[in-house]
Design a protein around this motif. Sequence first.
Motif, short mmCIF file in Angstrom:
data_model
loop_
_atom_site.label_atom_id
_atom_site.label_comp_id
_atom_site.label_asym_id
_atom_site.label_seq_id
_atom_site.Cartn_x
_atom_site.Cartn_y
_atom_site.Cartn_z
N VAL A 1 67.26 -3.95 -1.67
CA VAL A 1 67.85 -4.80 -0.65
C VAL A 1 68.36 -3.90 0.47
O VAL A 1 68.93 -2.84 0.21
N SER A 2 68.07 -4.29 1.71
CA SER A 2 68.50 -3.52 2.87
C SER A 2 69.67 -4.21 3.55
O SER A 2 69.59 -5.40 3.89
N GLU A 3 70.73 -3.46 3.74
CA GLU A 3 71.93 -3.99 4.36
C GLU A 3 71.78 -3.96 5.88
O GLU A 3 70.94 -3.26 6.43
N GLY A 4 72.59 -4.74 6.58
CA GLY A 4 72.55 -4.75 8.04
C GLY A 4 72.34 -6.15 8.57
O GLY A 4 72.15 -7.11 7.83
N ASP A 5 72.35 -6.26 9.91
CA ASP A 5 72.20 -7.57 10.54
C ASP A 5 70.82 -8.17 10.28
O ASP A 5 70.67 -9.39 10.22
N ALA A 6 69.81 -7.32 10.15
CA ALA A 6 68.45 -7.80 9.84
C ALA A 6 68.13 -7.43 8.40
O ALA A 6 67.31 -6.55 8.13
N SER A 7 68.78 -8.10 7.45
CA SER A 7 68.62 -7.75 6.05
C SER A 7 67.22 -8.12 5.55
O SER A 7 66.63 -9.12 5.97
N THR A 8 66.70 -7.29 4.65
CA THR A 8 65.39 -7.53 4.06
C THR A 8 65.46 -7.26 2.56
O THR A 8 66.42 -6.66 2.06
N VAL A 9 64.41 -7.69 1.86
CA VAL A 9 64.23 -7.37 0.45
C VAL A 9 62.83 -6.79 0.31
O VAL A 9 61.86 -7.31 0.91
N ALA A 10 62.68 -5.71 -0.45
CA ALA A 10 61.39 -5.04 -0.59
C ALA A 10 60.99 -4.96 -2.06
O ALA A 10 61.83 -4.72 -2.94
N ALA A 11 59.70 -5.15 -2.31
CA ALA A 11 59.09 -4.91 -3.62
C ALA A 11 58.41 -3.55 -3.57
O ALA A 11 57.67 -3.25 -2.63
N LEU A 12 58.64 -2.73 -4.60
CA LEU A 12 58.14 -1.37 -4.62
C LEU A 12 57.40 -1.10 -5.93
O LEU A 12 57.82 -1.57 -6.99
N ARG A 13 56.33 -0.34 -5.84
CA ARG A 13 55.57 0.06 -7.04
C ARG A 13 55.96 1.49 -7.40
O ARG A 13 55.90 2.40 -6.57
N LEU A 14 56.36 1.69 -8.65
CA LEU A 14 56.71 3.03 -9.10
C LEU A 14 55.46 3.85 -9.36
O LEU A 14 54.52 3.39 -10.01
N THR A 15 55.43 5.06 -8.86
CA THR A 15 54.36 6.01 -9.14
C THR A 15 55.00 7.33 -9.56
O THR A 15 56.23 7.50 -9.50
N ASP A 16 54.17 8.30 -9.96
CA ASP A 16 54.70 9.60 -10.34
C ASP A 16 55.22 10.38 -9.15
O ASP A 16 55.80 11.46 -9.32
N HIS A 17 55.02 9.86 -7.96
CA HIS A 17 55.54 10.51 -6.75
C HIS A 17 56.65 9.69 -6.10
O HIS A 17 57.02 9.94 -4.96
N GLY A 18 57.16 8.72 -6.85
CA GLY A 18 58.22 7.88 -6.30
C GLY A 18 57.71 6.51 -5.95
O GLY A 18 56.52 6.21 -6.06
N PRO A 19 58.59 5.62 -5.49
CA PRO A 19 58.18 4.25 -5.19
C PRO A 19 57.33 4.16 -3.92
O PRO A 19 57.54 4.89 -2.96
#
Length: 340
Positions: free
Chosen positions: A60-78
Amino acid sequence: MPLPQLSQLIVGGYSGAMGDGSGIVTLRVGPQDVSTLGTLEIDSPSYLIRHPDRPLLYAVSEGDASTVAALRLTDHGPELINQVANSGTGACHLCFSPDGRFVITANYGSSSVSCFGLAEDGSLTEQTDLWLATGSGPDASRQSEPHPHQVVVDGDLILVPDLGTDRVHRLGIDAAGKISPAGDPIILPPGSGPRHLVVVDDQLVVACELSAEVWWGSRLGNGGEQGQVVPASGSDVDSRIYPSAIVADAASIFVANRGSDTVAAFQLSDGLVRPGIEITCGGAWPRDLIVTASHLWVANQNDGTVVAIARDDLAAGRIDGTINTPSPSCLIALSERVTA
């Protein structure tokens, strides 16, 4: 003692107007060194959760333009799957619905709670509902309106600590992703400002930001005179103390205290919360706290450090490692390798 081996330490960091971070930084932690696996630029991710069964994260991203993101985990990070707009502002926390079909966010700035659908591939679909809280509290500067600060699953319910109204709301999510009250709210002392909570057995234990206390009471009750409090910190400091993260591990409860810049440990037994030791967090303004088998990991927002405190002799407050990373806001630790 050297740092424990972590395949990934995932750190959300405030960015832009809110901090010096770049979004989500993924680190590999070893006994002798720490290396950066990757950085995903997302605006001020204030909280991250991991899917219980699949290699997925949600931010979840905070701020006036808040968003929600879906992320895929990999061996190099999301890696980013998709990101959707949140009609609520100042989003600061998220969780899954009890049935796992939705993602719920607490929106501090807009006095609201949002719900989003999940597709089969783990991506986010449309926002399905926005629930608005009402009320206020006695602190004119912080409680002129509701401020949902966290969302926590408790059985079939979503518990929502509301810093602005001194309540913990009980909400339900139906099959269509609609939000509605599912019982009377739990009433905390006026001006306490509940921020985050944990459920331990039949007890609700709440970190209260405005009164600098830990409140506890029956999770099935309605609070009021049934609740009890202890100071969140016993430190003698000139600055005001603001409890932030609270986590539970068996009978131990840990609270991060901004202002005193400490971690306080409490024991829950016989329905009572008893203060134990209190140690330095190794930095300034501890915003998030997670527990692994060997260490407490603290995200110190104001001095840009993540600190690992050994648990084998907690009273000594031994720091086994300090990692520099700008404006850390939240942490996830993975010991295993990830296969996307």
